[in-house]
Design a protein around this motif. Structure first.
Motif, PDB file in Angstrom:
ATOM      1  N   ILE A  51       6.998  -3.692  -7.944  1.00  0.00           N
ATOM      2  CA  ILE A  51       5.820  -2.874  -7.596  1.00  0.00           C
ATOM      3  C   ILE A  51       4.565  -3.749  -7.574  1.00  0.00           C
ATOM      4  CG2 ILE A  51       5.017  -2.005  -9.874  1.00  0.00           C
ATOM      5  CD1 ILE A  51       4.970   0.809  -8.599  1.00  0.00           C
ATOM      6  N   PHE A  96       2.479  -3.987  -4.245  1.00  0.00           N
ATOM      7  CA  PHE A  96       1.182  -3.309  -4.349  1.00  0.00           C
ATOM      8  C   PHE A  96       0.343  -3.993  -5.426  1.00  0.00           C
ATOM      9  CE2 PHE A  96       4.413  -0.151  -3.116  1.00  0.00           C
ATOM     10  CZ  PHE A  96       3.926   0.252  -1.881  1.00  0.00           C
ATOM     11  N   GLU A 144      13.000   0.836  -8.341  1.00  0.00           N
ATOM     12  CA  GLU A 144      11.805  -0.021  -8.305  1.00  0.00           C
ATOM     13  C   GLU A 144      11.486  -0.550  -9.710  1.00  0.00           C
ATOM     14  OE1 GLU A 144       8.150   1.966  -7.078  1.00  0.00           O
ATOM     15  OE2 GLU A 144       7.498   0.127  -6.085  1.00  0.00           O
ATOM     16  N   TRP A 148      -2.620  -1.969  -7.243  1.00  0.00           N
ATOM     17  CA  TRP A 148      -2.534  -0.650  -7.886  1.00  0.00           C
ATOM     18  C   TRP A 148      -2.891  -0.690  -9.379  1.00  0.00           C
ATOM     19  CZ3 TRP A 148       2.585   2.049  -5.856  1.00  0.00           C
ATOM     20  CH2 TRP A 148       2.366   2.484  -4.529  1.00  0.00           C
ATOM     21  N   LYS A 200       1.577   8.897 -10.154  1.00  0.00           N
ATOM     22  CA  LYS A 200       1.165   7.912 -11.162  1.00  0.00           C
ATOM     23  C   LYS A 200      -0.311   8.193 -11.490  1.00  0.00           C
ATOM     24  CE  LYS A 200       3.662   4.444  -8.281  1.00  0.00           C
ATOM     25  NZ  LYS A 200       5.055   4.692  -8.441  1.00  0.00           N
ATOM     26  N   SER A 220       4.263  10.776  -6.140  1.00  0.00           N
ATOM     27  CA  SER A 220       4.546   9.357  -5.953  1.00  0.00           C
ATOM     28  C   SER A 220       3.409   8.484  -6.475  1.00  0.00           C
ATOM     29  CB  SER A 220       4.849   9.103  -4.477  1.00  0.00           C
ATOM     30  OG  SER A 220       5.604   7.944  -4.378  1.00  0.00           O
ATOM     31  N   ARG A 221       2.805   7.618  -5.647  1.00  0.00           N
ATOM     32  CA  ARG A 221       1.705   6.788  -6.167  1.00  0.00           C
ATOM     33  C   ARG A 221       0.578   7.688  -6.676  1.00  0.00           C
ATOM     34  NH1 ARG A 221       1.095   3.677  -0.629  1.00  0.00           N
ATOM     35  NH2 ARG A 221       3.311   4.169  -0.807  1.00  0.00           N
ATOM     36  N   TRP A 238      15.039   5.338  -5.905  1.00  0.00           N
ATOM     37  CA  TRP A 238      14.013   4.294  -6.050  1.00  0.00           C
ATOM     38  C   TRP A 238      13.067   4.626  -7.216  1.00  0.00           C
ATOM     39  CZ3 TRP A 238      13.200  -0.485  -4.657  1.00  0.00           C
ATOM     40  CH2 TRP A 238      11.914  -1.013  -4.474  1.00  0.00           C
ATOM     41  N   HIS A 268      12.564  11.897  -1.565  1.00  0.00           N
ATOM     42  CA  HIS A 268      11.209  11.628  -2.051  1.00  0.00           C
ATOM     43  C   HIS A 268      10.199  12.437  -1.236  1.00  0.00           C
ATOM     44  CE1 HIS A 268       8.370   9.046  -4.113  1.00  0.00           C
ATOM     45  NE2 HIS A 268       7.779   8.752  -2.963  1.00  0.00           N
ATOM     46  N   PHE A 321      -2.324  11.650   0.833  1.00  0.00           N
ATOM     47  CA  PHE A 321      -2.072  10.315   1.392  1.00  0.00           C
ATOM     48  C   PHE A 321      -2.739  10.071   2.734  1.00  0.00           C
ATOM     49  CE2 PHE A 321       1.603   8.324  -0.887  1.00  0.00           C
ATOM     50  CZ  PHE A 321       1.824   9.319  -1.822  1.00  0.00           C
TER      51      PHE A 321
END
Ligand code: GTR
Length: 399
Positions: A282, A286, A277, A289, A243, A239-240, A330, A380, A114
Motif C-alpha cells: 500500500i 499510494f 494487500e 496516503w 480507512k 475502501s480508502r 485484497w 469490493h 470518490f
C-alpha cells in the motif's frame, strides 16, 4: 514483484499488541482507559496516519443551492465550506439530502465520495465538480468529470432508501480536500498548514489525514444547521474512504457511530496477517496516503506498536460497524472481522457489549451488537445490502 497471499495456511504467526496493556506494560482498568486511549491515538498519529495539525481554520459557508428533490420526499442542499478568506479553492462542497417528513433535527450519515458529488446522484442540477479526478472512465476524461459522469456512482449511495428511513445523508468529494495523487502535498488543504512548499514531517498527516479532517469540518457545519442533529451522525466510508472514516472517528469523538465498508489494509484489516494487500504494497502504490513513518513497517509489520484492532478500539464505547465482502480478498475479510473481534475487550471493559460473535458469521448474517459486522456476497463495493444493514444498526444504536 509483489504477489498477494490468499492462503490462510500461509498467514504467518503473529502476536497482536494488547489494547489493554500500556506501552510500559501496565494493565489498563476502565478508569485508566482515557489515558490508554490517548496513548493509542498518539501511536496511530506517529506511526500510521500522521498527526493532524491543530491550527484552527476559520470556515465560511455559502449555500449554493436548496431545492425539493425525490418527488418532494427530500430536500437537497449544497453547502460550500471555504477554508480561506478567498472564494477560491480549497473548498469543500457538501451535498445534503434531508427527509421532508422530518420533524425536528434529523440524525444521519456522512461520507466522502470518490468521483464528485455529481456522481452520487443522477439529478442533473447538482454541481458538476471541476476538480481533478483520479479515475478514468465513468464519464471522466483527462481527469475531469463530464456530464456523462452524473450518477455513475449512484448505486453506492442509497439516497432514496436513506430518506425513506428518515435519515439525512451528506457527501462530499475527497478530492476537494486533497486530490488523490502523490504531489508532495502541494495542493488541497495541506498548503494551508505547510506554507511556501513545506511538506509534512515524517509523523505528520498525509492524504487520509486530510480527508479525515474534512469529515470533521462537515460535522462542524452540521452543528450550525438546525435541521441536522450533529450529536447523531454516523461517519461512513468505503475502501480508502473507509480507512478515512475510521481515522476521522478515532480522532473526533463527536462522531456518534462509525462505519467501515471494505476498508482493508490500513483500515479495519489486521496488518500482521499480511493477507491480500500489505503495508509494503500500500505504501508503494499510494505513498501519499499515510505518514512517512508508516513505511518503516513495510515487510516489518510486527515492529509496529499498533495494529488495526486498536483503531477499532478507539471508537469505544461508541457503536462501530465493520463490513466485508466475500470476493474482496485484497481487503482481507477475515482480517477485518478479527479487528472487530479483538476490539471487543475494550468495549467490555467500558461496560457495554462488544462483538457478539466468536467466529466469522456466514455470508449475509449480520451481527448488530455494539460492534457490528457483516460479510456479504460479491466484491469490493457499497451496495443497498450494506446500507440497509447500516440503517438497521443506526436504528438500534443511534436513534
Ligand atoms: C485499492 C487499494 C485499497 C483500497 C482500494 C479503494 O487500489 O489498494 O487499499 O483502498 O483501492 O480505495 O478502492
Amino acid at each position: 514483484m509483489f504477489e498477494a497471499n490468499y492462503h490462510e495456511s500461509l498467514v504467518p504467526n503473529y502476536e497482536l499488541p494488547d489494547p489493554l496493556v500500556t506501552q510500559d506494560g501496565a494493565a489498563v482498568s476502565s478508569s485508566d482507559w482515557g489515558k490508554r486511549r490517548a496513548e493509542i491515538l498518539s501511536l496511530f498519529e506517529t506511526h500510521v496516519f500522521g498527526k493532524t495539525p491543530d491550527q484552527p481554520i476559520r470556515v465560511r459557508t455559502q449555500v449554493m443551492s436548496e431545492t425539493e428533490s425525490l418527488g418532494g420526499k427530500a430536500r437537497r442542499k449544497e453547502i460550500r465550506l471555504y477554508f480561506t478568506d478567498q472564494d477560491t479553492r480549497p473548498y469543500l462542497d457538501l451535498l445534503i439530502y434531508l427527509p421532508s417528513s422530518a420533524s425536528g433535527q434529523v440524525p444521519g450519515f456522512v461520507g466522502l465520495n470518490f468521483q464528485g458529488n455529481h456522481s452520487t446522484t443522477p439529478e442533473a442540477d447538482v454541481i458538476l465538480s471541476d476538480q481533478w479526478m483520479r479515475a478514468k472512465g465513468a464519464g471522466v476524461v483527462d481527469h475531469q468529470a463530464t456530464q456523462e459522469a452524473r450518477g455513475t456512482s449512484a448505486s453506492r449511495w442509497a439516497i432514496e432508501r436513506i430518506i425513506d428511513r428518515g435519515y439525512m445523508v451528506a457527501t462530499a468529494y475527497c478530492g476537494d480536500l486533497d486530490p488523490d495523487y502523490d504531489d508532495g502535498y502541494q495542493d488541497g488543504i495541506h498548503p494551508l498548514f505547510h506554507s511556501n512548499g513545506a511538506v509534512p514531517a515524517d509523523d505528520e498527516w498525509g492524504t487520509i489525514g486530510a480527508w479525515a479532517w474534512g469529515l470533521s469540518r462537515a460535522l462542524d457545519y452540521f452543528e450550525t444547521d438546525d435541521e441536522i442533529d450533529a450529536t447523531r451522525i454516523a461517519g461512513m466510508g468505503h475502501s480508502r474512504l473507509g480507512k478515512t472514516s475510521l481515522w476521522a472517528g478515532a480522532q473526533d469523538e463527536r462522531f456518534a457511530l462509525v462505519i467501515s465498508n471494505n476498508s482493508g489494509c490500513g483500515g479495519a484489516a489486521l496488518s500482521r496477517r499480511r493477507y491480500g494487500e500489505t503495508v509494503g504494497r500500500i505504501n508503494a502504490s499510494f505513498p501519499h496516503w499515510f505518514c512517512n513513518n508508516f513505511r518503516q513497517y513495510n515487510e516489518n509489520e510486527d515492529a509496529c506498536p499498533v495494529d488495526q484492532h486498536m483503531l477499532i478500539a478507539l471508537m469505544a464505547p461508541r457503536p462501530v460497524y465493520v463490513a466485508s465482502a466475500e470476493e474482496d480478498r485484497w481487503a482481507d475479510p477475515k482480517g477485518e472481522f478479527l479487528s472487530a473481534k479483538y476490539a471487543d475487550a475494550v468495549y467490555r471493559l467500558l461496560g457495554t457489549d462488544g462483538l457478539d460473535a466468536e467466529d466469522m458469521p456466514p455470508i449475509e448474517s449480520p451481527i448488530q451488537s455494539r460492534i457490528g459486522y457483516h460479510i456479504r456476497s460479491g466484491g469490493h463495493n457499497v451496495t443497498d445490502y450494506d446500507w440497509d444493514r447500516y440503517m438497521d444498526f443506526a436504528d438500534i444504536h443511534m436513534r
